[in-house]
Design a protein around this motif. Sequence first.
Motif, mmCIF file in Angstrom:
data_model
loop_
_atom_site.group_PDB
_atom_site.id
_atom_site.type_symbol
_atom_site.label_atom_id
_atom_site.label_comp_id
_atom_site.label_asym_id
_atom_site.label_seq_id
_atom_site.Cartn_x
_atom_site.Cartn_y
_atom_site.Cartn_z
ATOM 1 N N ILE A 29 0.881 -1.171 0.000
ATOM 2 C CA ILE A 29 0.000 0.000 0.000
ATOM 3 C C ILE A 29 0.913 1.213 0.000
ATOM 4 N N HIS A 30 0.653 2.166 -0.907
ATOM 5 C CA HIS A 30 1.509 3.353 -1.005
ATOM 6 C C HIS A 30 0.711 4.536 -1.528
ATOM 7 N N ALA A 31 1.317 5.721 -1.377
ATOM 8 C CA ALA A 31 0.776 6.953 -1.958
ATOM 9 C C ALA A 31 1.664 7.288 -3.150
ATOM 10 N N PRO A 32 1.199 7.021 -4.372
ATOM 11 C CA PRO A 32 2.105 7.059 -5.529
ATOM 12 C C PRO A 32 2.678 8.428 -5.885
ATOM 13 N N ARG A 33 1.818 9.399 -6.227
ATOM 14 C CA ARG A 33 2.327 10.651 -6.788
ATOM 15 C C ARG A 33 1.184 11.648 -6.927
ATOM 16 N N PRO A 34 1.502 12.915 -7.264
ATOM 17 C CA PRO A 34 0.436 13.909 -7.436
ATOM 18 C C PRO A 34 -0.619 13.434 -8.424
ATOM 19 N N GLY A 35 -1.865 13.679 -8.072
ATOM 20 C CA GLY A 35 -2.961 13.268 -8.934
ATOM 21 C C GLY A 35 -3.467 11.869 -8.666
ATOM 22 N N SER A 36 -2.808 11.160 -7.741
ATOM 23 C CA SER A 36 -3.213 9.792 -7.431
ATOM 24 C C SER A 36 -3.749 9.728 -6.007
ATOM 25 N N ALA A 37 -4.105 8.526 -5.591
ATOM 26 C CA ALA A 37 -4.606 8.311 -4.233
ATOM 27 C C ALA A 37 -3.894 7.114 -3.627
ATOM 28 N N VAL A 38 -3.986 6.974 -2.314
ATOM 29 C CA VAL A 38 -3.410 5.810 -1.634
ATOM 30 C C VAL A 38 -4.047 4.556 -2.214
ATOM 31 N N GLN A 39 -3.216 3.594 -2.595
ATOM 32 C CA GLN A 39 -3.709 2.426 -3.312
ATOM 33 C C GLN A 39 -2.778 1.240 -3.153
ATOM 34 N N PHE A 40 -3.250 0.091 -3.641
ATOM 35 C CA PHE A 40 -2.421 -1.108 -3.710
ATOM 36 C C PHE A 40 -1.535 -1.057 -4.950
ATOM 37 N N ALA A 41 -0.418 -1.754 -4.879
ATOM 38 C CA ALA A 41 0.429 -1.990 -6.046
ATOM 39 C C ALA A 41 1.202 -3.274 -5.810
ATOM 40 N N SER A 42 1.686 -3.854 -6.879
ATOM 41 C CA SER A 42 2.545 -5.020 -6.738
ATOM 42 C C SER A 42 3.853 -4.616 -6.082
ATOM 43 N N VAL A 43 4.377 -5.460 -5.213
ATOM 44 C CA VAL A 43 5.622 -5.140 -4.521
ATOM 45 C C VAL A 43 6.780 -4.972 -5.498
ATOM 46 N N THR A 44 6.689 -5.597 -6.657
ATOM 47 C CA THR A 44 7.765 -5.521 -7.648
ATOM 48 C C THR A 44 7.428 -4.578 -8.802
ATOM 49 N N SER A 45 6.447 -3.704 -8.611
ATOM 50 C CA SER A 45 6.041 -2.809 -9.698
ATOM 51 C C SER A 45 7.037 -1.697 -9.948
ATOM 52 N N MET A 46 7.991 -1.481 -9.027
ATOM 53 C CA MET A 46 9.027 -0.463 -9.166
ATOM 54 C C MET A 46 10.359 -1.074 -8.794
ATOM 55 N N PRO A 47 11.465 -0.478 -9.230
ATOM 56 C CA PRO A 47 12.786 -1.007 -8.879
ATOM 57 C C PRO A 47 13.042 -0.885 -7.377
ATOM 58 N N ILE A 48 13.259 -2.009 -6.715
ATOM 59 C CA ILE A 48 13.457 -2.019 -5.261
ATOM 60 C C ILE A 48 14.894 -1.642 -4.924
ATOM 61 N N SER A 49 15.039 -0.682 -4.011
ATOM 62 C CA SER A 49 16.362 -0.302 -3.509
ATOM 63 C C SER A 49 16.724 -1.121 -2.280
ATOM 64 N N THR A 50 15.809 -1.164 -1.324
ATOM 65 C CA THR A 50 16.047 -1.937 -0.097
ATOM 66 C C THR A 50 14.724 -2.211 0.584
ATOM 67 N N ILE A 51 14.724 -3.207 1.459
ATOM 68 C CA ILE A 51 13.542 -3.552 2.251
ATOM 69 C C ILE A 51 13.945 -3.478 3.721
ATOM 70 N N VAL A 52 13.130 -2.805 4.513
ATOM 71 C CA VAL A 52 13.480 -2.534 5.909
ATOM 72 C C VAL A 52 12.365 -3.003 6.830
ATOM 73 N N ARG A 53 12.754 -3.693 7.889
ATOM 74 C CA ARG A 53 11.805 -4.056 8.939
ATOM 75 C C ARG A 53 11.952 -3.020 10.051
ATOM 76 N N PRO A 54 10.951 -2.163 10.244
ATOM 77 C CA PRO A 54 11.112 -1.070 11.213
ATOM 78 C C PRO A 54 11.494 -1.531 12.602
ATOM 79 N N ASP A 55 12.380 -0.800 13.248
ATOM 80 C CA ASP A 55 12.763 -1.102 14.634
ATOM 81 C C ASP A 55 11.517 -1.052 15.505
ATOM 82 N N GLY A 56 11.341 -2.074 16.323
ATOM 83 C CA GLY A 56 10.183 -2.112 17.209
ATOM 84 C C GLY A 56 9.015 -2.877 16.634
ATOM 85 N N SER A 57 9.142 -3.330 15.374
ATOM 86 C CA SER A 57 8.026 -4.047 14.755
ATOM 87 C C SER A 57 8.123 -5.541 14.970
#
Length: 359
Positions: free
Chosen positions: A331-359
Amino acid sequence: MHRQTSGPGHRAASVTAAACAALGLGAGVGHAQPASDVRQAAEQHISTLYAQAEAATQRFDADEERIAQLQAAINDADGQSAQTRQLLDTLDGGLGRLAAQQYRDPDYSSALALLFATHPDNYLQRAGMNDRVAALDDQQIRVAEQAQRQLDALSTLGEQELQELQAARTQLVSSRSLIQAELAQARQQLADLDAADQQAVTHALAQGATGDGLGTSVPAQAPSLGTLLTTVASDVSQGIDVPRAQKAIESAYAELGKPYIWGAVGPDGFDCSGLMQHVWSAAGVMLPRTSQEQADAGQTVSLSDIEPGDLVIYFSGRTHVGMYVGNGLIIHAPRPGSAVQFASVTSMPISTIVRPDGS
């Protein structure tokens, strides 16, 4: 195909023309080139502008956060400075005033000695005064002096940095205005297309066909909240805090459909990192403000080890972020003119994946 414009829109029109020229299209692109070329030019131009806008938003957010932190530090320094001045004021009376003057002005003792030297009758009085001055808390005076110097330096440095950051923010606001003008011109370019081309370009942008992935949505595959919350418990294999992850996902699900807004952290809209900060705050985890900072806000994991709740940071500049919610989706907020929505996890080039501290 472009309408002639003047004033602020002229620069944006030039950018559009330049983009078309880079693709080998002339000013009369709508009449001189095949429809497929027109669509490709519009798709690529708008996609590029969206990517620029996303990067600019993160820079804007970072400077805004730094300004707030610096202002808080300056306010704190002002408070401490007031306490220091109060301490010094306790020395401003009688012999204490003389002691304070000596500590503030090393030349004062010499001037005082010369004064006493011209008035021999005051020698004994001076001796008594010196004994009383010596009895003052020298350590307290040194501490006060050191604190005052530190606070003065902090205030000077803070004001300089604040001015620089405010100037930077002003520049970012100006840059943002330019990008918005470019987006407006790009939308006008889209409006100038015939109905079939408009539909084709709009669909390509919404599905991420331009390669940036920012518009990719999956309404046909959108799972229910109950399915996502069940997935959290069933998919977990890394010992994450299931209740917290479920709370973050529940919060993100509640924001679906809200608009992307520059620099916003809710409740009426979000930018990408503002959404992540908001949903994890609801789960009791405070993330930093920008996607670049969020990329360092926890344990790095691989795509094969991804779990619901993990932050997925995208693009080489780490300029976009979404939250993995299971089922191969974020779930993400893509860009101007869009709304919060679902997307495929691989729909964009992944830089890194982080598990937040405390989660």
